[in-house]
Motif scaffolding. Structure first.
Motif, PDB file in Angstrom:
ATOM      1  N   LYS A 102       0.817  -1.215   0.000  1.00 37.63           N
ATOM      2  CA  LYS A 102       0.000   0.000   0.000  1.00 37.63           C
ATOM      3  C   LYS A 102       0.852   1.267   0.000  1.00 37.63           C
ATOM      4  N   ASN A 103       1.935   1.253   0.776  1.00 39.02           N
ATOM      5  CA  ASN A 103       2.702   2.479   0.990  1.00 39.02           C
ATOM      6  C   ASN A 103       3.992   2.574   0.191  1.00 39.02           C
ATOM      7  N   HIS A 104       4.514   1.445  -0.266  1.00 36.95           N
ATOM      8  CA  HIS A 104       5.824   1.481  -0.916  1.00 36.95           C
ATOM      9  C   HIS A 104       5.853   0.612  -2.172  1.00 36.95           C
ATOM     10  N   PRO A 105       5.181   1.056  -3.231  1.00 32.02           N
ATOM     11  CA  PRO A 105       5.192   0.297  -4.486  1.00 32.02           C
ATOM     12  C   PRO A 105       6.566   0.267  -5.147  1.00 32.02           C
ATOM     13  N   GLU A 106       7.503   1.093  -4.653  1.00 29.32           N
ATOM     14  CA  GLU A 106       8.842   1.080  -5.237  1.00 29.32           C
ATOM     15  C   GLU A 106       9.613  -0.192  -4.889  1.00 29.32           C
ATOM     16  N   LEU A 107       9.138  -0.947  -3.895  1.00 28.43           N
ATOM     17  CA  LEU A 107       9.805  -2.194  -3.521  1.00 28.43           C
ATOM     18  C   LEU A 107       9.408  -3.316  -4.477  1.00 28.43           C
ATOM     19  N   SER A 108      10.381  -4.087  -4.913  1.00 25.29           N
ATOM     20  CA  SER A 108      10.077  -5.267  -5.718  1.00 25.29           C
ATOM     21  C   SER A 108       9.641  -6.397  -4.790  1.00 25.29           C
TER      22      SER A 108
ATOM     23  N   GLU B  14      14.531   1.547   5.413  1.00 30.91           N
ATOM     24  CA  GLU B  14      14.978   2.722   4.665  1.00 30.91           C
ATOM     25  C   GLU B  14      15.983   2.340   3.579  1.00 30.91           C
ATOM     26  N   GLU B  15      16.873   1.398   3.888  1.00 37.04           N
ATOM     27  CA  GLU B  15      17.850   0.960   2.888  1.00 37.04           C
ATOM     28  C   GLU B  15      17.158   0.260   1.720  1.00 37.04           C
ATOM     29  N   ALA B  16      16.141  -0.544   2.030  1.00 40.20           N
ATOM     30  CA  ALA B  16      15.407  -1.240   0.967  1.00 40.20           C
ATOM     31  C   ALA B  16      14.660  -0.242   0.087  1.00 40.20           C
ATOM     32  N   LEU B  17      14.074   0.785   0.698  1.00 37.68           N
ATOM     33  CA  LEU B  17      13.343   1.790  -0.075  1.00 37.68           C
ATOM     34  C   LEU B  17      14.289   2.569  -0.983  1.00 37.68           C
ATOM     35  N   ALA B  18      15.455   2.926  -0.444  1.00 40.74           N
ATOM     36  CA  ALA B  18      16.430   3.658  -1.255  1.00 40.74           C
ATOM     37  C   ALA B  18      16.890   2.812  -2.441  1.00 40.74           C
ATOM     38  N   LEU B  19      17.111   1.515  -2.200  1.00 41.92           N
ATOM     39  CA  LEU B  19      17.528   0.628  -3.280  1.00 41.92           C
ATOM     40  C   LEU B  19      16.425   0.486  -4.322  1.00 41.92           C
ATOM     41  N   GLY B  20      15.181   0.391  -3.861  1.00 47.08           N
ATOM     42  CA  GLY B  20      14.065   0.274  -4.790  1.00 47.08           C
ATOM     43  C   GLY B  20      13.951   1.482  -5.704  1.00 47.08           C
ATOM     44  N   ILE B  21      14.182   2.671  -5.147  1.00 44.65           N
ATOM     45  CA  ILE B  21      14.124   3.897  -5.951  1.00 44.65           C
ATOM     46  C   ILE B  21      15.276   3.937  -6.944  1.00 44.65           C
ATOM     47  N   ARG B  22      16.470   3.523  -6.495  1.00 47.60           N
ATOM     48  CA  ARG B  22      17.624   3.512  -7.406  1.00 47.60           C
ATOM     49  C   ARG B  22      17.400   2.556  -8.568  1.00 47.60           C
ATOM     50  N   ARG B  23      16.631   1.511  -8.335  1.00 54.36           N
ATOM     51  CA  ARG B  23      16.365   0.529  -9.387  1.00 54.36           C
ATOM     52  C   ARG B  23      15.178   0.913 -10.264  1.00 54.36           C
ATOM     53  N   GLY B  24      14.659   2.109 -10.051  1.00 51.06           N
ATOM     54  CA  GLY B  24      13.601   2.596 -10.926  1.00 51.06           C
ATOM     55  C   GLY B  24      12.206   2.541 -10.349  1.00 51.06           C
ATOM     56  N   GLY B  25      12.072   2.140  -9.091  1.00 48.68           N
ATOM     57  CA  GLY B  25      10.754   2.104  -8.471  1.00 48.68           C
ATOM     58  C   GLY B  25      10.224   3.509  -8.229  1.00 48.68           C
TER      59      GLY B  25
ATOM     60  N   PRO C 230       8.062   5.823  -5.786  1.00 48.16           N
ATOM     61  CA  PRO C 230       7.416   5.889  -4.475  1.00 48.16           C
ATOM     62  C   PRO C 230       6.116   6.683  -4.524  1.00 48.16           C
ATOM     63  N   LEU C 231       5.256   6.438  -3.548  1.00 47.97           N
ATOM     64  CA  LEU C 231       4.041   7.232  -3.418  1.00 47.97           C
ATOM     65  C   LEU C 231       4.394   8.626  -2.919  1.00 47.97           C
ATOM     66  N   PRO C 232       3.619   9.642  -3.302  1.00 43.94           N
ATOM     67  CA  PRO C 232       3.801  10.967  -2.702  1.00 43.94           C
ATOM     68  C   PRO C 232       3.588  10.870  -1.192  1.00 43.94           C
ATOM     69  N   PRO C 233       4.326  11.663  -0.391  1.00 47.16           N
ATOM     70  CA  PRO C 233       4.200  11.578   1.072  1.00 47.16           C
ATOM     71  C   PRO C 233       2.774  11.701   1.573  1.00 47.16           C
ATOM     72  N   GLN C 234       1.955  12.546   0.905  1.00 48.25           N
ATOM     73  CA  GLN C 234       0.596  12.753   1.394  1.00 48.25           C
ATOM     74  C   GLN C 234      -0.288  11.528   1.216  1.00 48.25           C
ATOM     75  N   GLU C 235       0.139  10.580   0.378  1.00 43.65           N
ATOM     76  CA  GLU C 235      -0.660   9.377   0.160  1.00 43.65           C
ATOM     77  C   GLU C 235      -0.224   8.228   1.054  1.00 43.65           C
ATOM     78  N   GLN C 236       0.898   8.407   1.762  1.00 43.32           N
ATOM     79  CA  GLN C 236       1.373   7.361   2.648  1.00 43.32           C
ATOM     80  C   GLN C 236       0.703   7.491   4.002  1.00 43.32           C
ATOM     81  N   GLU C 237       0.615   6.363   4.714  1.00 46.02           N
ATOM     82  CA  GLU C 237       0.048   6.394   6.053  1.00 46.02           C
ATOM     83  C   GLU C 237       0.957   7.187   6.966  1.00 46.02           C
ATOM     84  N   GLU C 238       0.362   7.933   7.894  1.00 47.89           N
ATOM     85  CA  GLU C 238       1.150   8.695   8.841  1.00 47.89           C
ATOM     86  C   GLU C 238       1.748   7.772   9.884  1.00 47.89           C
TER      87      GLU C 238
END
Length: 204
Positions: A112-118, A164-175, A177-185
Motif C-alpha cells: 500500500k505504501n511502498h510500491p517502489e519495492l520489488s 529505509e535501505e530497501a526503499l532507497a535501493l528500490g528507488i535507485r532501481r527505478g521504483g 514511491p508514493l507521494p508523502p501525502q498518500e502514505q500512512e502517517e
C-alpha cells in the motif's frame, strides 16, 4: 562511526525538541545537513514519530545542553557495553513463530505504501515468499478478511534502517514511491476503525 537506533526518527526528535544545528544533528545521525533541514521544513519524514535518544539511553540531557551552547561541538553517542549483534547472513530471515502470522499485515502495508519495492526485496526484508505477496495483493490469501496493513518495523519483522535501505535501493532501481501525502502517517499502527485489507478499494 556508530549511529543511534533509528537515525531518521532520532533526527526528527532532535529537530523538534532541541536547538541543535542541522549540522550537529546530521553528524550524530549519519545524515546530510540538507536532509535534516528538509525534516525541519516538513518536506521529509512527514508524520514520522520522533525517537527520544535520551529515553533510550543513547544521549544525556547534559550532552545535548553542552552542544547547544557551541555549534562546533558534536554529540557523543553513549556506548553501551553489550556484545555486538552478529551481522545477518544472506538467506531466508528467521522469524519467530509468534510473529509469522503478522507477515501478511506487513506485506499489505508495504504494498500500500511502498510500491517502489520489488517482490524480491519484500521477501528479503520481512522473510516472506512471493506466493504470499501475490495472494495478499490479489486478495486471495486464506486470511484476507482479517489482514490489516501494519508497519513491519512496529511488528518487529525488520528494523527502520533495513526498511529505509530497501526503499532507497528500490528507488535507485527505478521504483516509483508514493507521494508523502498518500502514505500512512506515523508507523502504521493498527487502528480500530481501519477496514480489513480485503475490503479496501485502494489495496494494491
Amino acid at each position: 562511526m556508530a549511529l543511534p537506533l533509528m537515525p531518521k526518527a532520532t533526527a526528527v526528535w532532535l529537530v523538534e525538541n532541541t536547538s541543535l544545528s542541522f549540522e550537529q544533528i546530521a553528524a550524530f545521525c549519519g545524515m546530510h545537513s540538507l536532509e535534516v533541514q528538509a525534516i525541519a521544513d516538513g518536506e521529509v519524514a512527514v508524520g514520522m514519530v520522533g525517537l527520544d535518544p535520551v529515553a533510550n539511553g543513547q544521549l544525556t540531557k547534559a550532552e545535548i545542553a553542552r552542544c547547544e551552547k557551541n555549534e562546533d561541538l558534536r554529540l557523543k553517542l553513549l556506548v553501551v557495553d553489550l556484545p555486538q549483534v552478529a551481522a545477518r547472513s544472506k538467506g531466508p530471515r528467521y522469524t519467530p513463530i509468534t510473529k509469522r502470522g503478522d507477515k501478511p499485515d506487513a506485506v499489505a502495508w508495504l504494498l500500500k505504501n511502498h510500491p517502489e519495492l520489488s517482490d524480491a526485496q519484500t521477501c528479503r526484508l520481512i522473510g516472506t515468499t512471493k506466493p504470499t505477496i501475490a495472494a495478499v495483493r490479489d486478495r486471495t490469501h486464506w486470511n484476507a478478511a482479517n489482514i490489516k496493513p501494519r508497519n513491519p518495523v512496529m511488528l518487529g519483522l525488520c528494523t527502520q534502517r533495513e526498511l529505509e535501505e530497501a526503499l532507497a535501493l528500490g528507488i535507485r532501481r527505478g521504483g516509483t514511491p508514493l507521494p508523502p501525502q498518500e502514505q500512512e502517517e506515523g508507523y502504521g499502527e493498527e487502528r480500530d476503525d481501519e477496514q480489513p485489507w480485503s475490503q479496501r478499494e485502494d489495496a494494491r
